[in-house]
Design a protein around this motif. Sequence first.
Motif, short mmCIF file in Angstrom:
data_model
loop_
_atom_site.label_atom_id
_atom_site.label_comp_id
_atom_site.label_asym_id
_atom_site.label_seq_id
_atom_site.Cartn_x
_atom_site.Cartn_y
_atom_site.Cartn_z
N ALA A 229 0.84 -1.13 0.01
CA ALA A 229 -0.01 0.05 -0.03
C ALA A 229 0.89 1.22 -0.08
N VAL A 230 1.95 1.26 0.75
CA VAL A 230 2.68 2.23 0.78
C VAL A 230 3.34 2.72 -0.50
N ILE A 231 3.95 1.49 -0.96
CA ILE A 231 4.71 1.65 -2.50
C ILE A 231 3.55 2.17 -3.54
N MET A 232 2.51 1.55 -3.25
CA MET A 232 1.41 2.14 -4.47
C MET A 232 1.00 3.42 -4.31
N LEU A 233 0.85 3.95 -3.20
CA LEU A 233 0.50 5.14 -2.85
C LEU A 233 1.46 6.42 -3.34
N ASP A 234 2.69 6.07 -3.07
CA ASP A 234 3.90 6.66 -3.47
C ASP A 234 4.04 6.77 -4.91
N THR A 235 4.02 5.92 -5.58
CA THR A 235 4.17 5.40 -6.99
C THR A 235 3.12 6.24 -7.75
N ALA A 236 1.76 6.13 -7.23
CA ALA A 236 0.71 6.93 -7.95
C ALA A 236 0.87 8.39 -7.96
N SER A 237 1.40 9.01 -6.82
CA SER A 237 1.67 10.25 -6.78
C SER A 237 2.65 10.82 -7.67
N ARG A 238 3.84 10.01 -7.75
CA ARG A 238 4.79 10.22 -8.42
C ARG A 238 4.71 10.06 -10.17
N LEU A 239 3.80 9.20 -10.38
CA LEU A 239 3.46 8.97 -11.98
C LEU A 239 2.57 9.98 -12.20
N LYS A 240 1.97 10.77 -11.64
CA LYS A 240 0.87 11.31 -12.07
C LYS A 240 1.09 12.35 -13.10
N ILE A 241 2.28 13.15 -12.95
CA ILE A 241 2.83 14.15 -13.94
C ILE A 241 3.26 13.40 -15.23
N TRP A 242 3.81 12.24 -14.94
CA TRP A 242 4.34 11.31 -16.31
C TRP A 242 3.23 10.76 -16.88
N ALA A 243 2.09 10.48 -16.35
CA ALA A 243 1.03 10.17 -17.13
C ALA A 243 0.42 11.06 -17.83
N ILE A 244 0.35 12.45 -17.60
CA ILE A 244 -0.28 13.51 -18.39
C ILE A 244 0.51 13.77 -19.41
N VAL A 245 1.96 13.60 -19.37
CA VAL A 245 2.78 13.87 -20.44
C VAL A 245 2.89 12.86 -21.44
N ALA A 246 2.78 11.48 -20.95
CA ALA A 246 2.50 10.37 -21.87
C ALA A 246 1.41 10.30 -22.67
N ALA A 247 0.25 10.94 -22.01
CA ALA A 247 -1.10 10.95 -22.62
C ALA A 247 -1.23 12.00 -23.72
N VAL A 248 -0.48 13.13 -23.53
CA VAL A 248 -0.67 14.18 -24.32
C VAL A 248 0.40 14.15 -25.56
N GLY A 249 1.16 13.21 -25.73
CA GLY A 249 2.37 13.00 -26.77
C GLY A 249 3.57 12.69 -26.38
N GLY A 250 3.99 13.15 -24.94
CA GLY A 250 5.38 12.90 -24.55
C GLY A 250 6.44 13.66 -24.88
N THR A 251 5.98 14.92 -25.67
CA THR A 251 6.94 15.78 -26.16
C THR A 251 6.50 17.26 -25.74
N ILE A 252 7.42 18.14 -26.18
CA ILE A 252 7.02 19.44 -26.18
C ILE A 252 6.08 20.15 -26.88
N ASP A 253 5.46 19.32 -28.00
CA ASP A 253 4.77 19.77 -29.12
C ASP A 253 3.42 20.39 -28.54
N PRO A 254 2.68 19.79 -27.72
CA PRO A 254 1.46 20.51 -27.27
C PRO A 254 1.58 22.07 -26.76
N LEU A 255 2.77 22.05 -26.05
CA LEU A 255 3.15 23.46 -25.35
C LEU A 255 3.72 24.37 -26.73
N ARG A 256 4.12 23.92 -27.70
CA ARG A 256 4.63 24.76 -28.89
C ARG A 256 3.41 25.15 -29.66
N VAL A 257 2.42 24.19 -29.75
CA VAL A 257 0.95 24.61 -30.47
C VAL A 257 0.43 25.59 -29.76
#
Length: 108
Positions: free
Chosen positions: A38-66
């Motif tokens: 449970a401790v590992i899962m909670l820590d992992t979920a909070s650390r993966l949140k930003i990377w999940a957003i980056v992966a979903a929108v394309g994983g590059t700087i292109d959305p910000l460039r647009v």
Amino acid sequence: MDSFMQKAAIDFFIAFGVVFGGSMLAGIGSVFVLTPPAVIMLDTASRLKIWAIVAAVGGTIDPLRVIESNMLEGHLHPVALQLGYIACAFLGAHMGTELIRWFCKGAV
């Protein structure tokens, strides 16, 4: 369903899957190394949140460039679309994190 809704839904589920799947697999891995899942899962979920957003929108700087290039030219429709995609990805990542918190509620 229009193109925006399709891509927004896909972004939502990609971000949700990254957080939820990554946290569940981290919990399984923690059993092998004899640490509380449970401790590992909670820590992992909070650390993966930003990377999940980056992966979903394309994983590059292109959305910000647009956003930047269209904002400077005064075209707000593409900017609104990109912000909508990012918001849907955030919602997916957040829901994945909250689901992991709900699963681990009694264990921590």
